[in-house]
Motif scaffolding. Structure first.
Motif, PDB file in Angstrom:
ATOM      1  N   ARG A   1      43.094  46.685  31.721  1.00  0.00           N
ATOM      2  CA  ARG A   1      43.822  47.776  31.055  1.00  0.00           C
ATOM      3  C   ARG A   1      45.329  47.561  31.013  1.00  0.00           C
ATOM      4  NH1 ARG A   1      41.838  50.305  35.793  1.00  0.00           N
ATOM      5  NH2 ARG A   1      43.528  50.649  37.255  1.00  0.00           N
ATOM      6  N   HIS A   2      45.854  46.659  31.861  1.00  0.00           N
ATOM      7  CA  HIS A   2      47.292  46.379  31.854  1.00  0.00           C
ATOM      8  C   HIS A   2      47.629  45.045  31.175  1.00  0.00           C
ATOM      9  CE1 HIS A   2      47.879  49.822  34.361  1.00  0.00           C
ATOM     10  NE2 HIS A   2      47.017  49.353  35.246  1.00  0.00           N
ATOM     11  N   VAL A   3      46.622  44.385  30.618  1.00  0.00           N
ATOM     12  CA  VAL A   3      46.836  43.105  29.942  1.00  0.00           C
ATOM     13  C   VAL A   3      47.304  43.372  28.519  1.00  0.00           C
ATOM     14  CG1 VAL A   3      45.724  40.997  29.111  1.00  0.00           C
ATOM     15  CG2 VAL A   3      45.117  41.924  31.351  1.00  0.00           C
ATOM     16  N   GLU A   4      48.413  42.781  28.138  1.00  0.00           N
ATOM     17  CA  GLU A   4      48.949  42.972  26.791  1.00  0.00           C
ATOM     18  C   GLU A   4      48.107  42.222  25.756  1.00  0.00           C
ATOM     19  OE1 GLU A   4      51.287  44.545  23.886  1.00  0.00           O
ATOM     20  OE2 GLU A   4      51.266  45.090  25.999  1.00  0.00           O
ATOM     21  N   ARG A   5      47.803  40.957  26.073  1.00  0.00           N
ATOM     22  CA  ARG A   5      47.006  40.136  25.148  1.00  0.00           C
ATOM     23  C   ARG A   5      46.381  38.992  25.937  1.00  0.00           C
ATOM     24  NH1 ARG A   5      48.016  40.031  19.439  1.00  0.00           N
ATOM     25  NH2 ARG A   5      46.686  38.489  18.490  1.00  0.00           N
ATOM     26  N   GLY A   6      45.099  38.735  25.693  1.00  0.00           N
ATOM     27  CA  GLY A   6      44.447  37.647  26.407  1.00  0.00           C
ATOM     28  C   GLY A   6      43.030  37.418  25.925  1.00  0.00           C
ATOM     29  N   THR A   7      42.462  36.322  26.382  1.00  0.00           N
ATOM     30  CA  THR A   7      41.100  35.956  26.034  1.00  0.00           C
ATOM     31  C   THR A   7      40.354  35.575  27.298  1.00  0.00           C
ATOM     32  OG1 THR A   7      41.840  35.118  23.895  1.00  0.00           O
ATOM     33  CG2 THR A   7      39.683  34.398  24.647  1.00  0.00           C
ATOM     34  N   VAL A   8      39.111  36.038  27.396  1.00  0.00           N
ATOM     35  CA  VAL A   8      38.237  35.728  28.520  1.00  0.00           C
ATOM     36  C   VAL A   8      36.977  35.099  27.946  1.00  0.00           C
ATOM     37  CG1 VAL A   8      36.941  36.673  30.461  1.00  0.00           C
ATOM     38  CG2 VAL A   8      39.127  37.711  29.805  1.00  0.00           C
ATOM     39  N   ARG A   9      36.643  33.895  28.438  1.00  0.00           N
ATOM     40  CA  ARG A   9      35.436  33.198  27.972  1.00  0.00           C
ATOM     41  C   ARG A   9      34.605  32.792  29.170  1.00  0.00           C
ATOM     42  NH1 ARG A   9      37.567  28.112  25.717  1.00  0.00           N
ATOM     43  NH2 ARG A   9      35.386  27.597  25.744  1.00  0.00           N
ATOM     44  N   ALA A  10      33.288  32.868  29.015  1.00  0.00           N
ATOM     45  CA  ALA A  10      32.369  32.322  30.013  1.00  0.00           C
ATOM     46  C   ALA A  10      31.683  31.138  29.347  1.00  0.00           C
ATOM     47  CB  ALA A  10      31.344  33.359  30.439  1.00  0.00           C
ATOM     48  N   VAL A  11      31.784  29.972  29.978  1.00  0.00           N
ATOM     49  CA  VAL A  11      31.216  28.752  29.415  1.00  0.00           C
ATOM     50  C   VAL A  11      30.235  28.127  30.396  1.00  0.00           C
ATOM     51  CG1 VAL A  11      33.195  28.252  27.939  1.00  0.00           C
ATOM     52  CG2 VAL A  11      33.142  27.347  30.251  1.00  0.00           C
ATOM     53  N   LYS A  12      29.301  27.364  29.862  1.00  0.00           N
ATOM     54  CA  LYS A  12      28.326  26.647  30.690  1.00  0.00           C
ATOM     55  C   LYS A  12      29.036  25.525  31.438  1.00  0.00           C
ATOM     56  CE  LYS A  12      24.698  27.620  27.402  1.00  0.00           C
ATOM     57  NZ  LYS A  12      23.846  27.108  26.335  1.00  0.00           N
ATOM     58  N   ASP A  13      28.623  25.346  32.707  1.00  0.00           N
ATOM     59  CA  ASP A  13      29.261  24.329  33.538  1.00  0.00           C
ATOM     60  C   ASP A  13      28.259  23.799  34.548  1.00  0.00           C
ATOM     61  OD1 ASP A  13      31.486  22.815  34.648  1.00  0.00           O
ATOM     62  OD2 ASP A  13      31.430  24.250  36.306  1.00  0.00           O
ATOM     63  N   SER A  14      27.689  22.662  34.302  1.00  0.00           N
ATOM     64  CA  SER A  14      26.756  21.968  35.202  1.00  0.00           C
ATOM     65  C   SER A  14      25.801  22.922  35.940  1.00  0.00           C
ATOM     66  CB  SER A  14      27.511  21.097  36.199  1.00  0.00           C
ATOM     67  OG  SER A  14      28.302  21.886  37.054  1.00  0.00           O
ATOM     68  N   GLY A  15      24.990  23.610  35.161  1.00  0.00           N
ATOM     69  CA  GLY A  15      23.980  24.490  35.735  1.00  0.00           C
ATOM     70  C   GLY A  15      24.475  25.873  36.097  1.00  0.00           C
ATOM     71  N   GLY A  16      25.747  26.123  35.916  1.00  0.00           N
ATOM     72  CA  GLY A  16      26.328  27.423  36.244  1.00  0.00           C
ATOM     73  C   GLY A  16      27.192  27.927  35.106  1.00  0.00           C
ATOM     74  N   ALA A  17      28.077  28.818  35.442  1.00  0.00           N
ATOM     75  CA  ALA A  17      28.993  29.365  34.451  1.00  0.00           C
ATOM     76  C   ALA A  17      30.412  29.332  35.017  1.00  0.00           C
ATOM     77  CB  ALA A  17      28.604  30.788  34.092  1.00  0.00           C
ATOM     78  N   LEU A  18      31.357  29.145  34.136  1.00  0.00           N
ATOM     79  CA  LEU A  18      32.764  29.068  34.511  1.00  0.00           C
ATOM     80  C   LEU A  18      33.529  30.057  33.652  1.00  0.00           C
ATOM     81  CD1 LEU A  18      35.019  27.428  36.018  1.00  0.00           C
ATOM     82  CD2 LEU A  18      35.086  25.983  34.001  1.00  0.00           C
TER      83      LEU A  18
END
Length: 130
Positions: free
Chosen positions: A57-74
């Protein structure tokens, strides 16, 4: 002239294929603008989306991504998100294993920008703040 049209069609199909392949490693992509959170593409657990709305709620602008990473997520965060907020987002994300990411429901009523994964269009067509 016909060969020029054929080359253009082949180039367009190749570009669409490469665009699709480049996004295969993503679970979701979320955009934050002026504290407002919008899912751009993918599936995100409702609990984590609620956490992002709280933490972001205090972030002016940004991007959050979840990507696959060797059997997990990053979790991949844009540099515009400050370190304390980024750490809170990572801590909350660690509660969601890959199984929960894959089982997350799709967006209920995505706009055309979200269907195509085009951020500026998704924001343009997002419902107004209530």
């Amino acid at each position: 002239m016909d060969s020029l049209v054929l080359y253009a069609v082949v180039l367009a199909v190749l570009a669409a294929f490469l665009w699709h392949v480049a996004r295969q490693d993503e679970f979701f992509r979320v955009s934050i603008r002026k504290g407002r959170v919008l899912v751009i593409r993918g599936r995100i657990p409702a609990g984590y989306l609620a956490d992002l709305r709280d933490v972001g709620r205090h972030v002016e602008r940004g991007t959050v991504r979840a990507v696959k990473d060797s059997g997990g997520a990053l979790l991949v965060l844009s540099a515009s998100i400050d370190g304390v907020t980024a750490q809170r987002m990572r801590n909350s994300f660690s509660l969601y294993p890959v199984v929960k990411l894959r089982a997350a429901p799709p967006l209920a009523h995505p706009n055309i920008g979200q269907v195509l994964g085009i951020e500026w269009l998704a924001w343009r067509l997002a419902p107004p703040i209530e």
